[in-house]
Design an enzyme around this catalytic site. Structure first.
Site, PDB file in Angstrom:
ATOM      1  N   THR A 127      12.702  10.560  15.090  1.00  0.00           N
ATOM      2  CA  THR A 127      12.871   9.343  13.916  1.00  0.00           C
ATOM      3  C   THR A 127      13.531   8.171  15.190  1.00  0.00           C
ATOM      4  O   THR A 127      14.331   8.573  16.231  1.00  0.00           O
ATOM      5  CB  THR A 127      14.002   9.449  13.136  1.00  0.00           C
ATOM      6  N   ASP A 128      13.230   7.000  14.803  1.00  0.00           N
ATOM      7  CA  ASP A 128      13.771   5.952  15.596  1.00  0.00           C
ATOM      8  C   ASP A 128      15.258   5.920  15.376  1.00  0.00           C
ATOM      9  O   ASP A 128      16.044   5.213  16.080  1.00  0.00           O
ATOM     10  CB  ASP A 128      13.196   4.551  15.204  1.00  0.00           C
ATOM     11  N   GLU A 129      15.833   6.491  14.323  1.00  0.00           N
ATOM     12  CA  GLU A 129      17.411   6.323  14.123  1.00  0.00           C
ATOM     13  C   GLU A 129      18.177   7.133  15.199  1.00  0.00           C
ATOM     14  O   GLU A 129      19.121   6.908  15.445  1.00  0.00           O
ATOM     15  CB  GLU A 129      17.550   6.972  12.994  1.00  0.00           C
ATOM     16  N   TYR A 155      22.691  12.477   9.813  1.00  0.00           N
ATOM     17  CA  TYR A 155      21.276  12.594  10.048  1.00  0.00           C
ATOM     18  C   TYR A 155      20.866  12.427  11.383  1.00  0.00           C
ATOM     19  O   TYR A 155      19.943  13.316  12.004  1.00  0.00           O
ATOM     20  CB  TYR A 155      20.585  11.662   8.770  1.00  0.00           C
ATOM     21  N   LYS A 159      19.117  14.958  13.896  1.00  0.00           N
ATOM     22  CA  LYS A 159      17.665  14.797  14.533  1.00  0.00           C
ATOM     23  C   LYS A 159      17.617  14.524  16.011  1.00  0.00           C
ATOM     24  O   LYS A 159      16.630  15.140  16.624  1.00  0.00           O
ATOM     25  CB  LYS A 159      16.843  13.498  13.944  1.00  0.00           C
TER      26      LYS A 159
HETATM   27  P1  NAD Z   1      11.299  14.919   3.030  1.00  0.00           P
HETATM   28  O1  NAD Z   1      12.636  15.057   2.736  1.00  0.00           O
HETATM   29  O2  NAD Z   1      10.385  13.957   2.042  1.00  0.00           O
HETATM   30  O3  NAD Z   1      10.741  16.439   3.588  1.00  0.00           O
HETATM   31  C1  NAD Z   1      11.406  17.134   3.942  1.00  0.00           C
HETATM   32  C2  NAD Z   1      10.584  18.669   3.968  1.00  0.00           C
HETATM   33  O4  NAD Z   1      11.126  19.706   4.732  1.00  0.00           O
HETATM   34  C3  NAD Z   1      10.812  19.060   2.278  1.00  0.00           C
HETATM   35  O5  NAD Z   1       9.562  19.373   1.781  1.00  0.00           O
HETATM   36  C4  NAD Z   1      11.708  20.166   2.470  1.00  0.00           C
HETATM   37  O6  NAD Z   1      11.742  21.221   1.506  1.00  0.00           O
HETATM   38  C5  NAD Z   1      11.339  20.846   3.852  1.00  0.00           C
HETATM   39  N1  NAD Z   1      12.537  21.376   4.389  1.00  0.00           N
HETATM   40  C6  NAD Z   1      13.752  21.073   4.602  1.00  0.00           C
HETATM   41  N2  NAD Z   1      14.635  21.965   5.348  1.00  0.00           N
HETATM   42  C7  NAD Z   1      13.852  22.940   5.451  1.00  0.00           C
HETATM   43  C8  NAD Z   1      13.966  24.060   6.135  1.00  0.00           C
HETATM   44  N3  NAD Z   1      15.053  24.554   6.623  1.00  0.00           N
HETATM   45  N4  NAD Z   1      13.033  25.043   6.288  1.00  0.00           N
HETATM   46  C9  NAD Z   1      11.567  24.851   5.710  1.00  0.00           C
HETATM   47  N5  NAD Z   1      11.402  23.591   5.188  1.00  0.00           N
HETATM   48  C10 NAD Z   1      12.552  22.518   5.146  1.00  0.00           C
HETATM   49  O7  NAD Z   1      11.235  14.049   4.325  1.00  0.00           O
HETATM   50  P2  NAD Z   1      10.348  13.067   5.103  1.00  0.00           P
HETATM   51  O8  NAD Z   1      10.620  11.506   4.670  1.00  0.00           O
HETATM   52  O9  NAD Z   1       8.798  13.416   4.737  1.00  0.00           O
HETATM   53  O10 NAD Z   1      10.423  13.161   6.500  1.00  0.00           O
HETATM   54  C11 NAD Z   1       9.827  14.316   7.170  1.00  0.00           C
HETATM   55  C12 NAD Z   1      10.217  14.306   8.868  1.00  0.00           C
HETATM   56  O11 NAD Z   1       9.688  13.068   9.405  1.00  0.00           O
HETATM   57  C13 NAD Z   1      11.376  14.561   9.026  1.00  0.00           C
HETATM   58  O12 NAD Z   1      11.807  15.312  10.150  1.00  0.00           O
HETATM   59  C14 NAD Z   1      12.072  13.170   9.147  1.00  0.00           C
HETATM   60  O13 NAD Z   1      13.264  13.144  10.016  1.00  0.00           O
HETATM   61  C15 NAD Z   1      10.931  12.521   9.859  1.00  0.00           C
HETATM   62  N6  NAD Z   1      10.870  10.859   9.763  1.00  0.00           N
HETATM   63  C16 NAD Z   1      10.827  10.219   8.540  1.00  0.00           C
HETATM   64  C17 NAD Z   1      10.632   9.112   8.226  1.00  0.00           C
HETATM   65  C18 NAD Z   1      10.814   8.535   6.922  1.00  0.00           C
HETATM   66  O14 NAD Z   1      10.789   7.211   6.897  1.00  0.00           O
HETATM   67  N7  NAD Z   1      10.712   8.969   5.893  1.00  0.00           N
HETATM   68  C19 NAD Z   1      10.834   8.194   9.428  1.00  0.00           C
HETATM   69  C20 NAD Z   1      10.816   9.031  10.761  1.00  0.00           C
HETATM   70  C21 NAD Z   1      10.880  10.140  10.834  1.00  0.00           C
HETATM   71  P1  TYD Z   2      16.661   4.512   3.222  1.00  0.00           P
HETATM   72  O1  TYD Z   2      15.411   4.485   2.536  1.00  0.00           O
HETATM   73  O2  TYD Z   2      17.725   5.476   3.016  1.00  0.00           O
HETATM   74  O3  TYD Z   2      16.285   4.641   4.818  1.00  0.00           O
HETATM   75  P2  TYD Z   2      17.286   4.817   6.286  1.00  0.00           P
HETATM   76  O4  TYD Z   2      18.509   4.634   5.939  1.00  0.00           O
HETATM   77  O5  TYD Z   2      16.788   6.099   6.779  1.00  0.00           O
HETATM   78  O6  TYD Z   2      16.576   3.461   7.006  1.00  0.00           O
HETATM   79  O7  TYD Z   2      17.282   2.986   3.525  1.00  0.00           O
HETATM   80  C1  TYD Z   2      16.705   1.839   4.050  1.00  0.00           C
HETATM   81  C2  TYD Z   2      17.422   0.708   3.929  1.00  0.00           C
HETATM   82  O8  TYD Z   2      17.866   0.327   2.624  1.00  0.00           O
HETATM   83  C3  TYD Z   2      18.947   1.042   4.805  1.00  0.00           C
HETATM   84  O9  TYD Z   2      19.223  -0.120   5.448  1.00  0.00           O
HETATM   85  C4  TYD Z   2      19.795   1.391   3.492  1.00  0.00           C
HETATM   86  C5  TYD Z   2      19.307   0.533   2.543  1.00  0.00           C
HETATM   87  N1  TYD Z   2      19.603   0.826   1.124  1.00  0.00           N
HETATM   88  C6  TYD Z   2      20.188   0.039   0.040  1.00  0.00           C
HETATM   89  O10 TYD Z   2      20.541  -1.128   0.177  1.00  0.00           O
HETATM   90  N2  TYD Z   2      20.304   0.777  -1.186  1.00  0.00           N
HETATM   91  C7  TYD Z   2      20.028   1.886  -1.701  1.00  0.00           C
HETATM   92  O11 TYD Z   2      19.982   2.448  -2.694  1.00  0.00           O
HETATM   93  C8  TYD Z   2      19.219   2.681  -0.485  1.00  0.00           C
HETATM   94  C9  TYD Z   2      19.069   4.193  -0.767  1.00  0.00           C
HETATM   95  C10 TYD Z   2      18.920   2.225   0.745  1.00  0.00           C
END
Ligand code: NAD
Ligand code: TYD
Length: 342
Positions: A127-129, A155, A159
């Protein structure tokens, strides 16, 4: 001959979209989806592909080293997405993040290294985080792949630990690992704890939207289909040991995002509830995705704003059954009904 790809976390938001993309766009490939089904894992997300003979689901944990090794031995590559993914939950309780994101990644890397038939490629969806935060008053600064990692939330730190473990397995054992670092995603099947689906579903239920702090936090929004395509590109063409940033070149403040959502849903300012800020809240994320563009030819094609946001909001409007079942917890029964007796 097609490949068999082990996708971890395929029942989550990005995972489900990714699994469907492979089955649709790579007709010769097969997918094994390993997911432990935490609160955010939802097999309903995959209901339309579960009878596809090229798809199989394994209910299990990525920290189970033996299981991952067995599965890896029958696959040609691993795309590791399984993770605890929500910053706010990591502030409430960091430990599950360390276990799933750090230890889980090590067990995937070890399986890829030791699998029968020799090591295989791993793509780690980071992730970019991991870069930490950019400043609001330096609008030209962007995350580039060579920046030192400076994660701020539990988090992001968990990562980053997984990300660095990938580097170690490449440098020490010569494992073929690629790392992707993507900005905030939006699209279908996102668990309604993340800001966009949370705000949309709150408004649909007649509630207010909780905006943290001054709302001047900036995220670089990318449609999930663009992210999945980028991960597929890296899986197929990425250079071993390389890191690729993925971003939409689409920075929006949370205030701007909130007003756009309110506008799309016919609501006004009065639906905003200003709430206490998130501790350690990162001010700004913004990606420089030049490397993946010049090296691998990937660029976002589905993230143009505001159309992409509009499509995402529309998906939640059109899929009320899905989010109501998720918000009520009813989706948890799906596994029992469909899979428990198999
Ligand atoms: P999500 O929470 O929707 O999905 C995560 C999935 O992983 C779920 O199905 C969960 O059951 C499974 N999981 C968790 N722990 C597990 C374990 N120990 N063994 C097997 N399965 C497990 O998350 P997401 O938003 O789909 O993110 C997916 C990936 O992308 C993550 O690695 C996250 O760090 C990365 N990512 C997400 C974003 C975003 O904006 N959502 C951006 C950049 C990177
Ligand atoms: P989020 O969707 O939790 O993603 P991330 O923290 O991984 O960027 O949050 C996106 C942005 O929205 C972040 O700056 C936090 C803000 N936010 C709120 O203002 N209210 C909320 O209830 C949530 C969940 C996020």
């Amino acid at each position: 001959m097609g490949k068999t790809i082990l996708v971890t976390g395929g029942a989550g938001f990005i995972g489900a979209n990714f699994v469907k993309m492979i089955l649709r766009d790579r007709p010769d490939d097969r997918v094994v989806n390993l997911d432990v089904l935490t609160y955010s894992g939802n097999l309903e997300n995959l209901a339309d592909v579960e009878s596809d003979p090229r798809y199989s689901f394994v209910h299990g944990d990525v920290t189970d080293a033996k299981l991952v090794l067995d599965l890896a031995s029958d696959c040609d590559a691993i795309v590791h997405m399984a993770a605890e993914s929500h910053v706010d939950r990591s502030i409430l309780d960091p430990r599950p993040f360390v276990v799933a994101n750090t230890l889980g990644t090590q067990s995937v890397l070890e399986a890829a290294r030791r699998r029968e038939g020799g090591p295989c490629r791993v793509v780690y969806v980071s992730t970019d985080e991991v870069y930490g935060a950019l400043k609001l008053d330096e609008p030209d600064s962007l995350f580039t792949e060579d920046l030192p990692l400076a994660p701020n939330s539990p988090y992001a730190s968990s990562k980053a630990a997984g990300d660095l473990m990938c580097r170690a397995y490449h440098e020490t054992f010569g494992l073929d690992v690629c790392i992707t670092r993507c900005s905030n995603n939006h699209g279908p099947y996102q668990f309604p704890e993340k800001v966009i689906p949370l705000f949309v579903t709150n408004l649909l239920e007649g509630k207010k939207v909780p905006l943290y702090g001054d709302g001047k936090y900036v995220r670089d929004w990318l449609h999930v289909d663009d992210h999945c395509e980028a991960v597929l590109t890296v899986l197929e063409n990425g250079r071993p040991g390389e890191v690729y940033n993925i971003g939409g070149n689409n920075e929006r403040s949370n205030l701007e995002l909130t007003h756009s959502i309110l506008g799309l849903m016919g609501k006004d300012e009065s639906s905003i509830e200003h709430v206490t800020d998130r501790p350690g809240h990162d001010r700004r994320y913004a990606i420089d995705a030049t490397k993946i563009k010049t090296e691998l030819g990937w660029a976002p094609t589905r993230s143009a704003w505001p159309d992409a946001l509009e499509r995402t909001v529309r998906w939640y409007l059109d899929n009320e059954d899905w989010w109501k079942r998720v918000r009520s917890g009813a989706y948890r029964e799906y596994y029992e009904k469909q899979y428990a007796n198999r």
